[in-house]
Design a protein around this motif. Sequence first.
Motif, PDB file in Angstrom:
ATOM      1  N   HIS A 184       0.841  -1.192   0.000  1.00 24.82           N
ATOM      2  CA  HIS A 184       0.000   0.000   0.000  1.00 24.82           C
ATOM      3  C   HIS A 184       0.876   1.241   0.000  1.00 24.82           C
ATOM      4  O   HIS A 184       1.999   1.225   0.509  1.00 24.82           O
ATOM      5  CB  HIS A 184      -0.894   0.029   1.252  1.00 24.82           C
ATOM      6  CG  HIS A 184      -1.867  -1.097   1.309  1.00 24.82           C
ATOM      7  ND1 HIS A 184      -3.050  -1.087   0.609  1.00 24.82           N
ATOM      8  CD2 HIS A 184      -1.828  -2.274   1.979  1.00 24.82           C
ATOM      9  CE1 HIS A 184      -3.701  -2.206   0.846  1.00 24.82           C
ATOM     10  NE2 HIS A 184      -2.977  -2.952   1.680  1.00 24.82           N
ATOM     11  N   ASP A 185       0.357   2.305  -0.561  1.00 27.54           N
ATOM     12  CA  ASP A 185       1.030   3.615  -0.520  1.00 27.54           C
ATOM     13  C   ASP A 185       2.443   3.587  -1.088  1.00 27.54           C
ATOM     14  O   ASP A 185       3.368   4.155  -0.524  1.00 27.54           O
ATOM     15  CB  ASP A 185       1.059   4.164   0.920  1.00 27.54           C
ATOM     16  CG  ASP A 185      -0.328   4.287   1.512  1.00 27.54           C
ATOM     17  OD1 ASP A 185      -1.257   4.681   0.775  1.00 27.54           O
ATOM     18  OD2 ASP A 185      -0.494   3.981   2.715  1.00 27.54           O
ATOM     19  N   VAL A 186       2.594   2.927  -2.213  1.00 22.43           N
ATOM     20  CA  VAL A 186       3.897   2.865  -2.871  1.00 22.43           C
ATOM     21  C   VAL A 186       4.072   4.128  -3.706  1.00 22.43           C
ATOM     22  O   VAL A 186       3.183   4.529  -4.454  1.00 22.43           O
ATOM     23  CB  VAL A 186       3.998   1.608  -3.773  1.00 22.43           C
ATOM     24  CG1 VAL A 186       5.331   1.565  -4.490  1.00 22.43           C
ATOM     25  CG2 VAL A 186       3.786   0.358  -2.937  1.00 22.43           C
ATOM     26  N   ASP A 187       5.219   4.753  -3.562  1.00 20.90           N
ATOM     27  CA  ASP A 187       5.531   5.964  -4.303  1.00 20.90           C
ATOM     28  C   ASP A 187       5.448   5.692  -5.808  1.00 20.90           C
ATOM     29  O   ASP A 187       5.955   4.683  -6.298  1.00 20.90           O
ATOM     30  CB  ASP A 187       6.949   6.429  -3.931  1.00 20.90           C
ATOM     31  CG  ASP A 187       7.326   7.706  -4.612  1.00 20.90           C
ATOM     32  OD1 ASP A 187       8.077   7.622  -5.610  1.00 20.90           O
ATOM     33  OD2 ASP A 187       6.871   8.765  -4.176  1.00 20.90           O
ATOM     34  N   GLN A 188       4.823   6.581  -6.550  1.00 18.88           N
ATOM     35  CA  GLN A 188       4.627   6.390  -7.990  1.00 18.88           C
ATOM     36  C   GLN A 188       5.955   6.282  -8.728  1.00 18.88           C
ATOM     37  O   GLN A 188       6.068   5.547  -9.712  1.00 18.88           O
ATOM     38  CB  GLN A 188       3.779   7.524  -8.573  1.00 18.88           C
ATOM     39  CG  GLN A 188       3.382   7.299 -10.023  1.00 18.88           C
ATOM     40  CD  GLN A 188       2.566   6.024 -10.225  1.00 18.88           C
ATOM     41  OE1 GLN A 188       1.654   5.735  -9.463  1.00 18.88           O
ATOM     42  NE2 GLN A 188       2.911   5.250 -11.242  1.00 18.88           N
TER      43      GLN A 188
END
Length: 89
Positions: free
Chosen positions: A7-11
């Motif tokens: 979750h919430d992986v940097d683009q």
Amino acid sequence: MTEIVLHDVDQMLVDRIKRVADARGWTLPRTLLHLLEQGLHVYEGDGSVRFDSAENDVLEAAMAALEDIPDDSGFALIGKVPRADEPGQ
């Protein structure tokens, strides 16, 4: 096989992973598995990176080709900048 969800992986990281997948022709799951395995080898091992057999073969062929280049003073100077205190300057 265990499923792992991030979750919430940097683009930017996602884009980098996609570039690796595209370059290798791999699916994203295969790419992630490979990157995790290689990363774990670095952290668990001695920190050295190892080539797979195809990469190793290419590197050995390149090194063999370089060994066959004749030793001549002109070729050996390509890419080297002479120092100001060297004779002939």
